[in-house]
Structure formats: C-alpha cells, structure tokens
Design an enzyme around this catalytic site. Structure first.
Site, mmCIF file in Angstrom:
data_model
loop_
_atom_site.group_PDB
_atom_site.id
_atom_site.type_symbol
_atom_site.label_atom_id
_atom_site.label_comp_id
_atom_site.label_asym_id
_atom_site.label_seq_id
_atom_site.Cartn_x
_atom_site.Cartn_y
_atom_site.Cartn_z
ATOM 1 N N ASP A 60 76.907 -2.028 36.234
ATOM 2 C CA ASP A 60 76.661 -1.958 37.904
ATOM 3 C C ASP A 60 77.995 -1.566 38.282
ATOM 4 O O ASP A 60 78.965 -2.046 38.324
ATOM 5 C CB ASP A 60 76.373 -3.302 38.135
ATOM 6 C CG ASP A 60 76.323 -3.480 39.892
ATOM 7 O OD1 ASP A 60 76.869 -2.792 40.571
ATOM 8 O OD2 ASP A 60 75.919 -4.582 40.265
ATOM 9 N N TYR A 152 75.875 5.092 54.925
ATOM 10 C CA TYR A 152 75.805 6.190 53.801
ATOM 11 C C TYR A 152 76.693 7.313 54.051
ATOM 12 O O TYR A 152 77.690 7.574 53.455
ATOM 13 C CB TYR A 152 74.366 7.097 53.677
ATOM 14 C CG TYR A 152 74.409 7.685 52.478
ATOM 15 C CD1 TYR A 152 74.075 7.652 51.220
ATOM 16 C CD2 TYR A 152 74.510 9.294 52.736
ATOM 17 C CE1 TYR A 152 73.887 8.576 50.375
ATOM 18 C CE2 TYR A 152 74.368 10.061 51.769
ATOM 19 C CZ TYR A 152 74.006 9.893 50.542
ATOM 20 O OH TYR A 152 74.027 10.963 49.608
ATOM 21 N N LYS A 156 80.626 7.940 52.214
ATOM 22 C CA LYS A 156 81.003 9.131 51.633
ATOM 23 C C LYS A 156 82.182 9.903 52.306
ATOM 24 O O LYS A 156 82.870 10.342 51.433
ATOM 25 C CB LYS A 156 79.708 10.118 51.886
ATOM 26 C CG LYS A 156 78.496 9.801 51.064
ATOM 27 C CD LYS A 156 78.775 9.847 49.676
ATOM 28 C CE LYS A 156 77.342 9.883 48.778
ATOM 29 N NZ LYS A 156 77.504 9.493 47.309
ATOM 30 N N ILE A 187 68.751 17.599 47.959
ATOM 31 C CA ILE A 187 68.421 17.935 46.555
ATOM 32 C C ILE A 187 67.402 17.155 45.849
ATOM 33 O O ILE A 187 67.291 15.926 46.282
ATOM 34 C CB ILE A 187 69.799 17.938 45.651
ATOM 35 C CG1 ILE A 187 71.015 18.441 46.000
ATOM 36 C CG2 ILE A 187 69.345 18.331 44.238
ATOM 37 C CD1 ILE A 187 70.970 19.724 45.947
ATOM 38 N N THR A 189 65.485 14.871 44.237
ATOM 39 C CA THR A 189 65.488 13.753 43.353
ATOM 40 C C THR A 189 64.727 12.529 43.893
ATOM 41 O O THR A 189 64.489 12.564 45.011
ATOM 42 C CB THR A 189 67.091 13.168 43.236
ATOM 43 O OG1 THR A 189 67.346 12.657 44.522
ATOM 44 C CG2 THR A 189 68.072 14.432 42.870
ATOM 45 N N PRO A 190 64.693 11.506 42.860
ATOM 46 C CA PRO A 190 63.887 10.305 43.627
ATOM 47 C C PRO A 190 64.584 9.969 44.959
ATOM 48 O O PRO A 190 63.912 9.137 45.755
ATOM 49 C CB PRO A 190 64.002 9.317 42.428
ATOM 50 C CG PRO A 190 64.110 10.052 41.165
ATOM 51 C CD PRO A 190 64.907 11.398 41.574
#
Ligand SMILES: NC(=O)c1ccc[n+]([C@@H]2O[C@H](COP(=O)([O-])OP(=O)(O)OC[C@H]3O[C@@H](n4cnc5c(N)ncnc54)[C@H](O)[C@@H]3O)[C@@H](O)[C@H]2O)c1
Length: 251
Positions: A60, A152, A156, A187, A189-190
């Site tokens: 983690d 988010y 970043k 992109i 992805t999940p």
C-alpha cells in the site's frame, strides 16, 4: 539483450492497467521487476505472466511501513534499484463543491504522499544505480481544468512540482538519478472505464496514427517509459511528457 538488461525495477500499482503494461514491457527489455500493488492477487497474476524475472509484493503506497518492507527486500536481493515507476493511483469523481474531506485526504495519501515516500525512502537504493530513473505518473489533469477530478488534479499537480525539486536535489547531490513525469490523457484501463462509467473499448495498437479524441493504449505509455529508463535518455531529466495525441493543445 534488451534496452534494460539486468536493471532492477519497481512498479507500484503493477497489478492493473498502465502498471501491468509497464511491468511486462520492462521485463521484455531485460529488467527484473518488482510488481507491487495493494491488490496482492493482481500483482501475483502479473508476476506469473512475466515469469522468473518478476516478484510480486503486497504494497500500500500510502503506508511508510509497506515502503520500508519493499525496499528492504530489494536491498537484500540486489543492493540497488535502477527504475522506480510511481504509478499506483485512484480516481474520485467529484467536483470542487462535492469533494469530501475524506475523499481529498485519501487521494492525497495514495497519489501524493505515496510518491513522497517512494522517492524519499528509495533514494539510498537508487543512488547506488549507474543510471537511476524515476517515472512519476501525472496526468493532463495537472495542466488543464477538470472539475470532476478536483482532488485527483490537486494530487497530480503536487507530484508534478515535487518531481522538479527532486531532479535538482539529485543533480546537486551527484546522484545518477533522473526523474521525469508522464501526463497521459485518457488511456484504456479499468480506472478510465470506471471514471467514464462505460465498459471497456478495445484499442488496437497497430492502428497507426490515431484520430483526435481517440483513447490511448497502455502500451503507448509503457513504450515511453522504456525509452526514458534506457541509456539513450541520459540527457532527459525534469521532463514533462504529454501522452495525449495532441488533445491538450487543441483549441
Ligand atoms: N488511465 C488513464 O487514462 C490515466 C490517465 C492519466 C494518468 N493515469 C495515471 O496512471 C496511473 C495508473 O492508472 P490506471 O489507469 O492504470 O489505473 P488502474 O485502476 O487500472 O490501476 C491502478 C492500480 O493501482 C493500485 N492501487 C490503488 N491504490 C493503491 C495503493 N494505495 N497502493 C498500491 N496500489 C494501489 C490498484 O490496485 C490498481 O492495480 C495512475 O497514477 C493514474 O492516475 C491514468
């Protein structure tokens, strides 16, 4: 011989999406890869695909203790680290008025403090490399305004700035460690499937040049990582690489 023969690499969040593609490409180029993820089963599945060159570890990234355990293992196995890909991440879809304190804290713990731990605690091992390379995963969200990705984007943006200080610190200390940030748009992805609320869409890597608005493939990111970690990229540090098919500059 691959471009990364005998390099020792650690990819966080290696059990899915971009991290999985990174682990597989790094191993194809000859690296020994530590595939770490909070989802141990996912990490193990990726390591099994790679075979003897991979080790899966439960990790983690928001836990200092987990980072210490991972680095202790790499230190006793190899005594150095050449490549660190700080990739693990989550996305909370909530705008500036909706985002809760708990969502903000969790996002920062995983995607900002996790990178802080990874870089700070990893420097002693990376400093033993002859061509150390840190890749910090950012996003076009650290350049543009995306209200639904409020926390988010904050995380970043912090990683983008933190990486610059790290570059200069490493140079001033004489460490042979480069650090670059990658800024993909969407992109396949999940994570992006969940954030966009729709099922997966196949992206063909052999389609050639993609039209505006296309979604990228994990290999579009992994290929750049291989290059940035190779000896060919020795003059490249402190870079911010957009991987977005031009979407950020489209008026
Ligand atoms: N997919 C995109 O469009 C896109 C765009 C820009 C940036 N990114 C960034 O790329 C990175 C990878 O994203 P992805 O799309 O592959 O996501 P993903 O959801 O497919 O994979 C993320 C992985 O991180 C792991 N993870 C989550 N929390 C963790 C923790 N606390 N510790 C360790 N591992 C943890 C998950 O278990 C998962 O395996 C993220 O940093 C993301 O922000 C993705």
């Amino acid at each position: 011989m691959g471009k990364l023969a005998n390099r020792i690499a650690l990819v966080t969040g290696g059990g899915s999406g971009l991290g999985k593609a990174d682990c597989i490409r790094l191993a194809e180029e000859g690296a020994h890869v530590y595939v770490t993820d909070v989802n141990e089963d996912a990490a193990r599945a990726v390591a099994e695909v790679i075979g003897a060159k991979a080790v899966a570890l439960k990790h983690d990234v928001s836990s200092r203790g987990d980072w210490e355990a991972v680095y202790s293992r790499i230190s006793s196995d190899h005594g150095r680290l050449d490549i660190l890909v700080n990739n693990a991440g989550i996305v909370v879809v909530a705008d500036p008025e909706e985002t809760t304190e708990a969502q903000f804290d969790r996002t920062m713990d995983i995607m900002c403090k996790g990178v802080f731990f990874g870089c700070q605690l990893g420097l002693p091992l990376l400093a033993k490399s002859e061509n150390g390379s840190i890749i910090n995963m950012c996003s076009t969200a650290s350049h543009l305004g995306f209200p639904p990705f409020f926390a988010y984007s904050a995380a970043k943006g912090a990683v983008r700035s933190m990486s610059k200080s790290l570059v200069i610190h490493c140079q001033d200390k004489g460490y042979k460690i480069r650090c670059n940030t990658l800024h993909p748009s969407a992109i396949e992805t999940p994570m992006i499937q969940g954030a966009m609320g729709r099922p997966g869409q196949e992206v063909k890597v052999d389609e050639g040049v993609l039209p505006p608005g296309a979604i990228g493939a994990p290999s579009d990111v992994a290929s750049l990582i291989v290059f940035l970690c190779s000896d060919e990229a020795r003059f490249l540090t402190g870079g911010e690489y957009l991987i977005d098919n031009g979407s950020s500059i489209r008026p």
